[in-house]
Enzyme design. Structure first.
Site, PDB file in Angstrom:
ATOM      1  N   ASP A   1       0.847  -1.203   0.000  1.00 20.07           N
ATOM      2  CA  ASP A   1       0.000   0.000   0.000  1.00 20.07           C
ATOM      3  C   ASP A   1       0.888   1.261   0.000  1.00 20.07           C
ATOM      4  O   ASP A   1       0.716   2.173  -0.835  1.00 20.07           O
ATOM      5  CB  ASP A   1      -0.889  -0.048   1.259  1.00 20.07           C
ATOM      6  CG  ASP A   1      -2.013   0.955   1.256  1.00 20.07           C
ATOM      7  OD1 ASP A   1      -2.208   1.648   0.234  1.00 20.07           O
ATOM      8  OD2 ASP A   1      -2.720   1.051   2.280  1.00 20.07           O
TER       9      ASP A   1
ATOM     10  N   THR B   1      -1.148 -11.315   3.403  1.00 24.55           N
ATOM     11  CA  THR B   1      -0.100 -12.192   3.945  1.00 24.55           C
ATOM     12  C   THR B   1       1.109 -11.439   4.505  1.00 24.55           C
ATOM     13  O   THR B   1       2.102 -12.061   4.892  1.00 24.55           O
ATOM     14  CB  THR B   1       0.394 -13.204   2.885  1.00 24.55           C
ATOM     15  OG1 THR B   1       1.032 -12.502   1.813  1.00 24.55           O
ATOM     16  CG2 THR B   1      -0.756 -14.034   2.330  1.00 24.55           C
TER      17      THR B   1
HETATM   18  N1  AR6 Z   1       5.242  -5.285  -4.738  1.00 27.51           N
HETATM   19  C1  AR6 Z   1       4.669  -6.493  -4.533  1.00 27.51           C
HETATM   20  N2  AR6 Z   1       4.431  -6.998  -3.303  1.00 27.51           N
HETATM   21  C2  AR6 Z   1       4.819  -6.252  -2.243  1.00 27.51           C
HETATM   22  C3  AR6 Z   1       5.425  -4.984  -2.362  1.00 27.51           C
HETATM   23  C4  AR6 Z   1       5.644  -4.495  -3.694  1.00 27.51           C
HETATM   24  N3  AR6 Z   1       6.199  -3.304  -3.922  1.00 27.51           N
HETATM   25  N4  AR6 Z   1       5.671  -4.517  -1.122  1.00 27.51           N
HETATM   26  C5  AR6 Z   1       5.256  -5.450  -0.241  1.00 27.51           C
HETATM   27  N5  AR6 Z   1       4.745  -6.499  -0.901  1.00 27.51           N
HETATM   28  P1  AR6 Z   1       1.128  -6.059   3.106  1.00 27.51           P
HETATM   29  P2  AR6 Z   1      -1.543  -6.952   4.006  1.00 27.51           P
HETATM   30  C6  AR6 Z   1       4.162  -7.760  -0.385  1.00 27.51           C
HETATM   31  O1  AR6 Z   1       1.604  -5.970   4.514  1.00 27.51           O
HETATM   32  O2  AR6 Z   1      -0.958  -8.128   4.707  1.00 27.51           O
HETATM   33  C7  AR6 Z   1      -0.686  -1.923   4.921  1.00 27.51           C
HETATM   34  O3  AR6 Z   1      -0.167  -1.080   5.914  1.00 27.51           O
HETATM   35  C8  AR6 Z   1       4.517  -8.180   1.011  1.00 27.51           C
HETATM   36  O4  AR6 Z   1       5.789  -8.817   1.026  1.00 27.51           O
HETATM   37  O5  AR6 Z   1       1.493  -4.978   2.181  1.00 27.51           O
HETATM   38  O6  AR6 Z   1      -2.775  -7.140   3.175  1.00 27.51           O
HETATM   39  C9  AR6 Z   1      -2.123  -1.561   4.564  1.00 27.51           C
HETATM   40  O7  AR6 Z   1      -2.369  -0.186   4.654  1.00 27.51           O
HETATM   41  C10 AR6 Z   1       3.403  -9.199   1.284  1.00 27.51           C
HETATM   42  O8  AR6 Z   1       3.735 -10.453   0.719  1.00 27.51           O
HETATM   43  O9  AR6 Z   1      -0.490  -6.191   3.043  1.00 27.51           O
HETATM   44  C11 AR6 Z   1      -2.908  -2.349   5.567  1.00 27.51           C
HETATM   45  O10 AR6 Z   1      -3.021  -1.656   6.788  1.00 27.51           O
HETATM   46  C12 AR6 Z   1       2.212  -8.622   0.514  1.00 27.51           C
HETATM   47  O11 AR6 Z   1       2.760  -7.587  -0.318  1.00 27.51           O
HETATM   48  C13 AR6 Z   1      -2.094  -3.593   5.762  1.00 27.51           C
HETATM   49  O12 AR6 Z   1      -0.749  -3.253   5.439  1.00 27.51           O
HETATM   50  C14 AR6 Z   1       1.106  -8.050   1.368  1.00 27.51           C
HETATM   51  O13 AR6 Z   1       1.663  -7.439   2.521  1.00 27.51           O
HETATM   52  C15 AR6 Z   1      -2.530  -4.693   4.826  1.00 27.51           C
HETATM   53  O14 AR6 Z   1      -1.831  -5.866   5.134  1.00 27.51           O
END
Ligand code: AR6
Length: 177
Positions: A39, A123
């Site tokens: 995000d 995740t």
């Molecule tokens: N490209 C692809 N995947 C990514 C990237 C990127 N640039 N950066 C991180 N990931 P998360 P959630 C992966 O925590 O669990 C936020 O603060 C990361 O390694 O981004 O749905 C929101 O505002 C992981 O595998 O999302 C919410 O509050 C995946 O993206 C909360 O986090 C998802 O990790 C959402 O948590």
């Protein structure tokens, strides 16, 4: 680069903000006003106009999805979905995660979009175990595509090496059977 492709589904690894597709999906929170993880990366890359448009959307419920423009991203649109926080599995988390994938793709169809890239929703910060999330992600998308020929390509963009391994193994099991 290790990649897996079967029909219209691609499993790959990278930074989703660099993907030139009709829409990248954001793993957002209910406020839609930004946060960490993917995000944060999406909002940084898209620029402040993305937050301005998000502010007008009035948030988003878990499992649902909303669409904005992509602004400075190579992607034309961002589909913002809110994954479930993992509480151990007895709070409907699996169904809600499947809803994220379905509702995001439905929004793509409704807007005439043909190529979509997903991160691994829930995740990271939300703690959904990747071994449980990957089959839901791939299985839900596979089923949706069977009924929607208008979507041309769906990318699963993993970030860590370990997540890539889990997705590759899962795709092999679910898609090449
Ligand atoms: N490209 C692809 N995947 C990514 C990237 C990127 N640039 N950066 C991180 N990931 P998360 P959630 C992966 O925590 O669990 C936020 O603060 C990361 O390694 O981004 O749905 C929101 O505002 C992981 O595998 O999302 C919410 O509050 C995946 O993206 C909360 O986090 C998802 O990790 C959402 O948590």
């Amino acid at each position: 680069m290790r990649e897996y492709m079967n029909g219209r589904i691609v499993v790959t690894q990278g930074d989703i903000t660099t993907f030139q597709v009709d829409a990248i999906v954001n793993a957002a929170n209910k406020s839609l006003l930004g946060g960490g993880g993917v995000d944060g990366a999406i909002h940084r890359a898209a620029g402040l106009e993305l937050k301005e448009e998000c502010r007008k959307l009035g948030g988003c419920e878990t499992g649902e999805a909303k669409i904005t423009k992509g602004y400075r991203l190579p992607a034309k649109h961002v589909i913002h979905t809110v994954g479930p926080v993992w509480h151990g599995g007895d709070r409907d988390e699996e169904r809600l995660l499947a809803e994220c994938y379905k509702n995001s793709l439905q929004l793509a169809v409704d807007n005439g979009l043909k190529t979509v890239a997903f991160p691994s929703i829930s995740t990271g910060a939300y703690g959904f175990p990747i071994e449980k999330a990957a089959p839901i992600a791939i299985g839900t998308v596979k089923e949706f595509l069977e009924n929607h020929p208008e979507i041309e390509k769906v990318y699963f963009v993993t970030f860590s090496d370990r997540d890539l391994e889990v997705y590759l193994r899962t795709a092999d099991r679910i898609l090449s059977g």
